[in-house]
Design an enzyme around this catalytic site. Structure first.
Site, PDB file in Angstrom:
ATOM      1  N   LYS A  43       4.997   9.648  -1.619  1.00  0.00           N
ATOM      2  CA  LYS A  43       4.429   8.394  -2.156  1.00  0.00           C
ATOM      3  C   LYS A  43       2.984   8.208  -1.678  1.00  0.00           C
ATOM      4  O   LYS A  43       2.139   7.727  -2.418  1.00  0.00           O
ATOM      5  CB  LYS A  43       5.295   7.204  -1.741  1.00  0.00           C
ATOM      6  CG  LYS A  43       6.699   7.205  -2.331  1.00  0.00           C
ATOM      7  CD  LYS A  43       6.721   7.169  -3.854  1.00  0.00           C
ATOM      8  CE  LYS A  43       6.328   5.838  -4.427  1.00  0.00           C
ATOM      9  NZ  LYS A  43       6.456   5.813  -5.914  1.00  0.00           N
TER      10      LYS A  43
ATOM     11  N   TYR B 276       9.912  11.626   1.391  1.00  0.00           N
ATOM     12  CA  TYR B 276       9.690  10.530   0.448  1.00  0.00           C
ATOM     13  C   TYR B 276       8.388   9.792   0.738  1.00  0.00           C
ATOM     14  O   TYR B 276       7.530   9.716  -0.145  1.00  0.00           O
ATOM     15  CB  TYR B 276      10.877   9.555   0.441  1.00  0.00           C
ATOM     16  CG  TYR B 276      10.654   8.353  -0.448  1.00  0.00           C
ATOM     17  CD1 TYR B 276      10.397   7.090   0.105  1.00  0.00           C
ATOM     18  CD2 TYR B 276      10.665   8.481  -1.831  1.00  0.00           C
ATOM     19  CE1 TYR B 276      10.172   5.994  -0.699  1.00  0.00           C
ATOM     20  CE2 TYR B 276      10.443   7.379  -2.649  1.00  0.00           C
ATOM     21  CZ  TYR B 276      10.186   6.138  -2.078  1.00  0.00           C
ATOM     22  OH  TYR B 276       9.942   5.043  -2.877  1.00  0.00           O
TER      23      TYR B 276
HETATM   24  N1  NAI Z   1      13.704   0.473  -5.003  1.00  0.00           N
HETATM   25  C1  NAI Z   1      12.866   0.171  -4.037  1.00  0.00           C
HETATM   26  O1  NAI Z   1      13.186  -0.487  -3.066  1.00  0.00           O
HETATM   27  C2  NAI Z   1      11.471   0.627  -4.106  1.00  0.00           C
HETATM   28  C3  NAI Z   1      11.014   1.478  -5.104  1.00  0.00           C
HETATM   29  N2  NAI Z   1       9.693   1.842  -5.128  1.00  0.00           N
HETATM   30  C4  NAI Z   1       9.181   2.716  -6.160  1.00  0.00           C
HETATM   31  O2  NAI Z   1       9.469   2.120  -7.420  1.00  0.00           O
HETATM   32  C5  NAI Z   1       9.643   3.117  -8.422  1.00  0.00           C
HETATM   33  C6  NAI Z   1      10.924   2.850  -9.173  1.00  0.00           C
HETATM   34  O3  NAI Z   1      11.945   2.799  -8.200  1.00  0.00           O
HETATM   35  P1  NAI Z   1      13.407   2.291  -8.589  1.00  0.00           P
HETATM   36  O4  NAI Z   1      13.381   1.571  -9.884  1.00  0.00           O
HETATM   37  O5  NAI Z   1      13.933   1.585  -7.424  1.00  0.00           O
HETATM   38  O6  NAI Z   1      14.176   3.668  -8.732  1.00  0.00           O
HETATM   39  P2  NAI Z   1      15.214   4.126  -9.819  1.00  0.00           P
HETATM   40  O7  NAI Z   1      15.766   5.412  -9.346  1.00  0.00           O
HETATM   41  O8  NAI Z   1      16.134   3.010 -10.142  1.00  0.00           O
HETATM   42  O9  NAI Z   1      14.299   4.383 -11.095  1.00  0.00           O
HETATM   43  C7  NAI Z   1      13.517   5.528 -11.203  1.00  0.00           C
HETATM   44  C8  NAI Z   1      13.562   5.930 -12.648  1.00  0.00           C
HETATM   45  O10 NAI Z   1      12.756   7.087 -12.788  1.00  0.00           O
HETATM   46  C9  NAI Z   1      13.443   8.016 -13.585  1.00  0.00           C
HETATM   47  N3  NAI Z   1      13.020   9.376 -13.239  1.00  0.00           N
HETATM   48  C10 NAI Z   1      13.310  10.066 -12.125  1.00  0.00           C
HETATM   49  N4  NAI Z   1      12.768  11.285 -12.187  1.00  0.00           N
HETATM   50  C11 NAI Z   1      12.133  11.364 -13.375  1.00  0.00           C
HETATM   51  C12 NAI Z   1      11.391  12.368 -14.047  1.00  0.00           C
HETATM   52  N5  NAI Z   1      11.204  13.569 -13.508  1.00  0.00           N
HETATM   53  N6  NAI Z   1      10.874  12.092 -15.259  1.00  0.00           N
HETATM   54  C13 NAI Z   1      11.065  10.895 -15.835  1.00  0.00           C
HETATM   55  N7  NAI Z   1      11.763   9.884 -15.274  1.00  0.00           N
HETATM   56  C14 NAI Z   1      12.285  10.135 -14.058  1.00  0.00           C
HETATM   57  C15 NAI Z   1      14.905   7.826 -13.277  1.00  0.00           C
HETATM   58  O11 NAI Z   1      15.704   8.298 -14.333  1.00  0.00           O
HETATM   59  C16 NAI Z   1      14.967   6.317 -13.095  1.00  0.00           C
HETATM   60  O12 NAI Z   1      15.269   5.671 -14.315  1.00  0.00           O
HETATM   61  C17 NAI Z   1       9.634   4.459  -7.699  1.00  0.00           C
HETATM   62  O13 NAI Z   1       8.362   5.076  -7.874  1.00  0.00           O
HETATM   63  C18 NAI Z   1       9.818   4.072  -6.219  1.00  0.00           C
HETATM   64  O14 NAI Z   1       9.166   5.012  -5.396  1.00  0.00           O
HETATM   65  C19 NAI Z   1       8.806   1.387  -4.222  1.00  0.00           C
HETATM   66  C20 NAI Z   1       9.235   0.549  -3.220  1.00  0.00           C
HETATM   67  C21 NAI Z   1      10.585   0.143  -3.072  1.00  0.00           C
END
Ligand code: NAI
Ligand SMILES: CC(C)CCC[C@@H](C)[C@H]1CC[C@H]2[C@@H]3[C@H](O)CC4=CC(=O)CC[C@]4(C)[C@H]3CC[C@]12C
Length: 338
Positions: A163, A159
């Protein structure tokens, strides 16, 4: 009259818009971005709560798609001004294979970048992660550091590695233009001179419709002239060209023609004379000649619906699609010219 900062003109695309962060971004954009005209929510899994957002003044477009599929990303991106890329696999538990994490987080981000370049979307906001920095595999603490605090970012887990790679791609793409023309064009035609243009795909479509309907509607259509038309904007020849050349890095210099019209006439005439003199030796075919100058400097635009009335023509390609396809064509031409 609202100033331009308040006029809803912008199209935003949010990838991963149905995720934990994405949903917050989507809802906050609708509440706090007055310039928003359309909000495109792109996600592998669309949520039902999106429907309630469609009742508002901003057009909310739900797009089910996969960032690992470049064509889906480009289609969703077409015509957008800003993309906020949050889509990703947040997996530090081994649910997905390292290959899948890389495909979504790295290749997916590359596809978003490529789509920006192809479609002329100039602004990309990428959601990275603190894990790009650390904690590193050596367990070094990072105590109240900032973006400039030195720290040895060393990762082995899929992961953070994904990133870090994705963030690097985004940073390297900053300032990238579709074509490395980086050139300047000097305005020769007044911006006030409207010149009609139609996307070739819509011209082709009109031909097909005419051929298809002619037999059935010979009495109406036989012997008729039909103007080709679509939703291409009315602009000067040069300003219209810049719709495709600006995203490729070219700039049109001057709000007004830099040379007086009489001088352009003189140069065009000299070109015509040179062409005549050189013809026995070489074919000299400059862009500027009396005919091209006259064409470019004479307003000629159409506004009609005769083709729709006579045989049901409607443009097959929207202006946004036509523009995106033409930008891609220009870039392909540049690639083949290298
Ligand atoms: N949740 C956290 O604590 C943190 C998250 N992030 C980053 O923030 C971003 C969003 O994270 P979250 O909202 O927490 O995750 P999440 O899993 O809730 O949201 C990710 C979204 O991306 C969509 N997705 C996944 N694969 C996909 C694909 N191939 N094509 C289109 N859509 C796709 C999923 O359906 C989901 O709705 C990510 O890039 C993550 O790396 C960064 C730091 C911390
Ligand atoms: C001042 C500059 C040198 C301007 C040069 C622009 C010209 C090359 C073009 C300006 C108008 C164009 C023509 C117009 O779009 C109508 C046309 C219709 C056609 O059926 C074929 C192409 C064209 C003649 C087109 C050709 C380029 C221009 C003359």
């Amino acid at each position: 009259m609202a100033d331009s900062a308040q006029v809803p003109t912008l199209v935003y695309l949010v990838t991963g818009g149905c995720g934990f962060l994405g949903e917050h971004i989507v809802r906050m954009l609708l509440e706090r971005e007055p310039r928003l005209r359309e909000l495109r929510v792109f996600d592998l899994h669309l949520s039902s709560w999106l429907e309630e957002l469609k009742a508002g003044p901003v057009q909310v477009t739900a797009i089910q798609g996969d960032v690992t599929q470049a064509h889906e990303v480009a289609a969703a991106m077409s015509g957008s001004h800003v993309v906020i890329h949050t889509a990703g696999l947040v997996d530090v538990f081994g649910k997905a294979s390292p290959k899948t994490i890389h495909k979504v987080n790295v290749q997916g981000t590359q596809n978003v970048i490529d789509a920006c370049v192809q479609t002329g979307t100039q602004y990309l906001v990428y959601t990275s992660s603190m894990e790009v920095v650390g904690p590193n595999i050596k367990g070094h603490p990072f105590y109240r550091g900032n973006e400039d605090t030195p720290y040895e970012a060393v990762h082995s887990h899929p992961y953070p590695c994904s990133k870090a790679l994705a963030e690097q791609l985004v940073l390297e793409a900053n300032g990238r233009k579709g074509l490395r023309f980086g050139g300047r064009l000097f305005r020769a035609v007044p911006a006030s001179v409207e010149h009609g243009r139609v996307y070739v795909g819509n011209v082709a479509w009109m031909h097909i419709l005419v051929a298809r309907e002619l037999e059935q509607r010979a009495a109406l259509m036989g012997g008729q002239v039909y103007f080709c038309y679509d939703k291409s904007p009315y602009k000067s020849y040069e300003d219209f060209n810049m719709e495709f050349l600006s995203p490729c890095g070219l700039r049109l210099i001057g709000a007004h023609p830099l040379l007086p019209y009489w001088l352009l006439v003189l140069l065009a005439t000299l070109n015509a004379l040179l062409q005549w003199l050189l013809r026995p030796l070489v074919l000299y075919t400059p862009l500027l000649n009396p005919y091209t100058l006259a064409m470019a400097n004479t307003t000629f635009t159409v506004s009609t619906n005769k083709a729709q009335r006579h045989f049901g023509y409607k443009p097959l390609f929207s202006w946004e699609e036509s523009r995106t396809r033409t930008i891609q064509w220009v870039q392909a031409m540049e690639g083949s010219a290298r």
